[in-house]
Design a protein around this motif. Structure first.
Motif: not given
Length: 340
Positions: A300-318
């Motif tokens: 239940r880790h609630e990270d900031p929205l900016a980190e969630a967007r960063e994770a999304l872009e990192g996934a797209a780079a896969l």
């Protein structure tokens, strides 16, 4: 195709008549006191585990109490850790009955937990997903319990204390029997003919569709999932967002490599990609992204929205990075007599 389309109304009418005919003779199944247990077994290195889920009673009425029992058996030096479950359906009420218990067993450890479940919707209600972490030699793996279901029946009331003795018997004439038999034969013939025409039309349409539509590359489907998450990231809870992100990555890896990523833990998936010869950097990036998603889903880790967007872009780079390693080309030899 026109002839097949004309047969659809006849197919619908025939199926309706067959359903009414067959439903008249259906019998109810007797309820059982305990639902059948579902189990999942597997191994990870020296760790062998067996996960078990059981709902009791197997069938309840609206708002009645059922007990959901979860248990895990771990071998060797493995020890159970944190228990977590996904969000329950709005028609379910789930309350822990007591803290989970852990005990030593022959050659390993045993873990169990009991939850009280009440259903407020009629029919088959899936129970939420549940996970248990296991620690072996400093490594943590997440084990998912097999899916289970609660069956909820409606409340029934009778206005008479007299038992129902069923419909009164009626005497039928021979002509009635003949009409009934003829009608049944006509219904059967109509169903057989309608099914034949329907399958023929489906087969033709499937052949045409396969000829006209080329399969989409896995990257196209993956980017569609990423784009959908990009538009919904502001409205989704973090655990739901990372659950969908993890699912998109695992579906993409399965489509590209053939590895059943949905049935593998994060550690198992990463090791299998390396064993099959896929690029180590790409396998490591996929493992890191899935662990980050697991942290948000299970802890239940609630990270900031900016980190969630960063994770999304990192996934797209896969996308496009999963390639089988090739041998390094041999260095070109310098011809004799040439200046170095």
């Amino acid at each position: 195709m026109r002839r097949a389309s004309r047969s659809l109304p006849m197919l619908a009418a025939a199926l309706l008549a067959a359903a009414l005919f067959l439903l008249g003779g259906c019998a109810r199944r007797a309820d059982t006191a305990h639902g059948p247990a579902v189990e999942r077994s597997g191994s990870h290195g020296s760790l062998h585990y067996r996960l078990r889920s059981q709902i009791s009673p197997a069938r309840v009425t609206l708002g009645d109490r059922a007990v959901w029992r979860l248990s895990a058996e771990l071998s060797g030096a493995a020890r159970p850790g944190t228990f977590s479950r996904g969000a329950a359906d709005s028609s379910l009420e789930i309350v822990p009955m007591e803290p989970p218990s852990t005990s030593s067993a022959a050659g390993g450890a045993r873990w169990s937990a009991s939850l009280e479940v009440r259903g407020y919707d009629i029919g088959r209600v899936p129970l939420p997903s549940a996970w248990l972490t296991a620690t072996t030699a400093g490594a943590i793996d997440t084990l998912e319990f097999p899916p289970d279901t609660l069956y909820v029946a409606s409340l029934t009331m009778t206005g008479s204390v007299e038992p129902d003795r069923g419909p009164l018997p009626t005497e039928l004439r021979p002509a009635d029997y003949a009409v009934a038999i003829a009608g049944a034969l006509l219904v059967i013939a109509a169903i057989v003919g309608a099914l034949w025409l329907y399958r023929r039309a489906r087969r033709r349409s499937r052949i045409v569709a396969q000829a006209d539509e080329a399969p989409q590359p896995p990257e196209v489907t993956f980017f569609k999932s990423i784009e959908s998450l990009r538009t919904e990231i502001g409205s989704l809870p973090r655990d739901a967002f990372y659950d969908r992100l993890s699912l998109a990555i695992r579906v993409y890896v399965t489509a590209v490599t053939g590895v059943p990523a949905l049935d593998r833990t994060t550690g198992e998936l990463e090791r299998e990609l390396l064993t099959r010869g896929y690029d180590a950097d790409a396998a490591g990036a996929i493992g890191a992204m899935l662990r980050r998603s697991d942290l948000a889903k299970f802890a239940r880790h609630e990270d900031p929205l900016a980190e969630a967007r960063e994770a999304l872009e990192g996934a797209a780079a896969l996308a496009g990075r999963l390639r089988v390693r090739t041998e390094e080309p041999a260095p070109a030899l310098t011809p004799p007599g040439t200046a170095g």
